[in-house]
Design a protein around this motif. Structure first.
Motif, PDB file in Angstrom:
ATOM      1  N   TYR A   1      11.270  69.162 -49.497  1.00 17.67           N
ATOM      2  CA  TYR A   1       9.933  69.091 -50.094  1.00 17.67           C
ATOM      3  C   TYR A   1       9.258  67.765 -49.739  1.00 17.67           C
ATOM      4  CZ  TYR A   1      10.941  73.130 -53.111  1.00 17.67           C
ATOM      5  OH  TYR A   1      11.241  74.384 -53.584  1.00 17.67           O
ATOM      6  N   ALA A   2       7.955  67.827 -49.524  1.00 20.00           N
ATOM      7  CA  ALA A   2       7.192  66.597 -49.330  1.00 20.00           C
ATOM      8  C   ALA A   2       7.190  65.850 -50.655  1.00 20.00           C
ATOM      9  CB  ALA A   2       5.764  66.924 -48.900  1.00 20.00           C
ATOM     10  N   ALA A   3       7.659  64.623 -50.621  1.00 17.11           N
ATOM     11  CA  ALA A   3       7.746  63.825 -51.840  1.00 17.11           C
ATOM     12  C   ALA A   3       6.999  62.512 -51.628  1.00 17.11           C
ATOM     13  CB  ALA A   3       9.209  63.588 -52.206  1.00 17.11           C
TER      14      ALA A   3
ATOM     15  N   ALA B   1      13.974  61.766 -58.411  1.00 13.44           N
ATOM     16  CA  ALA B   1      13.012  60.731 -58.792  1.00 13.44           C
ATOM     17  C   ALA B   1      11.817  60.710 -57.847  1.00 13.44           C
ATOM     18  CB  ALA B   1      13.699  59.359 -58.804  1.00 13.44           C
ATOM     19  N   LYS B   2      12.069  60.860 -56.555  1.00 12.78           N
ATOM     20  CA  LYS B   2      10.952  60.759 -55.605  1.00 12.78           C
ATOM     21  C   LYS B   2      10.013  61.964 -55.696  1.00 12.78           C
ATOM     22  CE  LYS B   2      13.369  60.565 -51.701  1.00 12.78           C
ATOM     23  NZ  LYS B   2      13.753  60.616 -50.271  1.00 12.78           N
TER      24      LYS B   2
ATOM     25  N   ALA C   1      12.322  65.208 -50.024  1.00  9.47           N
ATOM     26  CA  ALA C   1      13.328  65.418 -51.072  1.00  9.47           C
ATOM     27  C   ALA C   1      14.042  66.737 -50.826  1.00  9.47           C
ATOM     28  CB  ALA C   1      12.668  65.426 -52.452  1.00  9.47           C
ATOM     29  N   SER C   2      15.351  66.707 -50.909  1.00  8.74           N
ATOM     30  CA  SER C   2      16.155  67.915 -50.727  1.00  8.74           C
ATOM     31  C   SER C   2      16.458  68.510 -52.099  1.00  8.74           C
ATOM     32  CB  SER C   2      17.455  67.567 -49.998  1.00  8.74           C
ATOM     33  OG  SER C   2      18.221  68.725 -49.754  1.00  8.74           O
ATOM     34  N   ILE C   3      15.881  69.687 -52.366  1.00  5.83           N
ATOM     35  CA  ILE C   3      16.012  70.339 -53.670  1.00  5.83           C
ATOM     36  C   ILE C   3      16.685  71.696 -53.485  1.00  5.83           C
ATOM     37  CG2 ILE C   3      14.757  71.202 -55.680  1.00  5.83           C
ATOM     38  CD1 ILE C   3      14.619  68.169 -55.377  1.00  5.83           C
TER      39      ILE C   3
END
Length: 350
Positions: free
Chosen positions: A142-144, A103-104, A131-133
């Motif tokens: 990732y920068a979220a 979501a973020k 965010a951990s993807i």
């Protein structure tokens, strides 16, 4: 002259028993009523996702419920496409790590506000701007977008499996070594360092370590304490503009273990064990960390996590390659004998 940076913080943070019912009021206060895109999971939909939708629809909000299965970029793209068609006022991440991370990141890509509604307190992503993807069997940060609000119902969180809450404690405690690595990088490589972010990160770790004997299964007070520490840790990352205050060599070890182990443990458990070993390398009080983890009930050895000793050694040898641009106590890597020694001395392996 330093370049300017943006800091994102939650405007509304609700932590307590039965605060889930305040969700419609939070959206109204933030002027985000109308259409709401809810990202949840198959299990967490039944825990809170469906209830949130019912609460919002009762107040004339239209909801789109997306049940995620995995935290991948492909899943983010599906959410993004569905959201562009639905045109929501905001995203709600209702669940544990996966739903909130999806979501973020989707909210950042769609430039729409995001609200975090955790159903478990297993890691500090509930309030961070990272965010951990997952992709190709590895996890990337990732920068979220930091949440505009956090709604943490401790009645729900305290009833989640205690292992998840304990893992959240492990993730926060591992801030001890993350900050030491950051300080090291500041001294050795002149990396930008934020004293306020570092102090906030260390404070969150000390909150948990100083109250280790009070964190027990099923207690609302325990869930409340851990959530507060996790939110504090997430805000520290927003101040820093990176994950530095809460992610160092111990997280690199955990990510390496994710790649190597046949059956990895929980993220917070692996970071906690990583913190014990990295504190030893820093010459600090690793036994204090180990003692606090034992009091809480977090695994402190490979066998307790169900991971082979050899996998711990291999992860230690690989860890420095995970984020080579990030300077830590691991430097250019450990030798096999040094890796075996640190794991044996700290009792991670027998």
């Amino acid at each position: 002259m330093r370049e300017s940076k943006w800091m994102q913080f939650p405007r509304e943070v609700l932590i307590g028993n039965d605060v889930l019912k305040e969700t419609p009021a939070v959206l109204q206060k933030l002027k985000l009523t109308g259409k709401t895109f809810i990202v949840t999971g198959k299990n967490t939909a039944g825990v809170a996702g469906n209830d949130v939708a019912a609460l919002l629809e009762k107040e004339k909000n239209e909801c789109y419920i997306y049940k995620s299965e995995k935290a991948t970029l492909e899943e983010v793209e599906k959410i993004e496409a569905a959201a562009k068609e639905f045109k929501p006022k905001c995203f709600l991440g209702v669940g544990s790590g996966r739903s909130i991370d999806l979501a973020k990141l989707a909210s950042k890509r769609c430039d729409i506000p995001f609200i975090s509604v955790p159903t478990a307190a297993s890691h500090d992503g509930i309030a961070s701007s990272r965010a951990s993807i997952h992709s190709d069997e590895k996890s990337e940060s990732y920068a979220a977008q930091a949440p505009i609000s956090v709604i943490a119902d401790t009645g729900i969180i305290s009833q989640a499996p205690f292992r998840l809450l304990a893992a959240g404690c492990g993730d926060v405690i591992s801030n001890c070594t993350a900050v030491l690595d950051w300080e090291l990088a500041s001294r050795h490589q002149n990396e930008p360092f934020s004293e306020s972010a570092a102090l906030m990160s260390k404070m969150s770790a000390e909150m948990i370590m100083g109250s280790a004997d009070l964190i027990r299964p099923g207690l609302d007070s325990s869930a409340r304490m851990v959530v507060k520490a996790l939110v504090l840790s997430g805000i520290a990352m927003s101040i820093a503009g990176s994950s530095r205050p809460a992610s160092g060599s111990e997280h690199m070890f955990s990510h390496a273990l994710d790649r190597i182990a046949k059956k990895p443990a929980l993220h917070g458990e692996q970071c906690a064990i990583g913190a014990i070993m990295m504190m030893y390398l820093h010459g600090g009080d690793w036994e204090k960390i180990r003692s606090a983890l034992i009091q809480i009930g977090v695994p402190t050895s490979a066998s307790e996590m169900g991971i082979a000793d050899e996998e711990i050694i291999d992860a230690l040898l690989l860890a420095h390659t995970i984020r080579p641009e990030r300077y830590t106590i691991l430097g250019t890597g450990l030798t096999p004998s040094a890796a075996e020694k640190v794991a044996a001395v700290t009792k991670v392996i027998q």
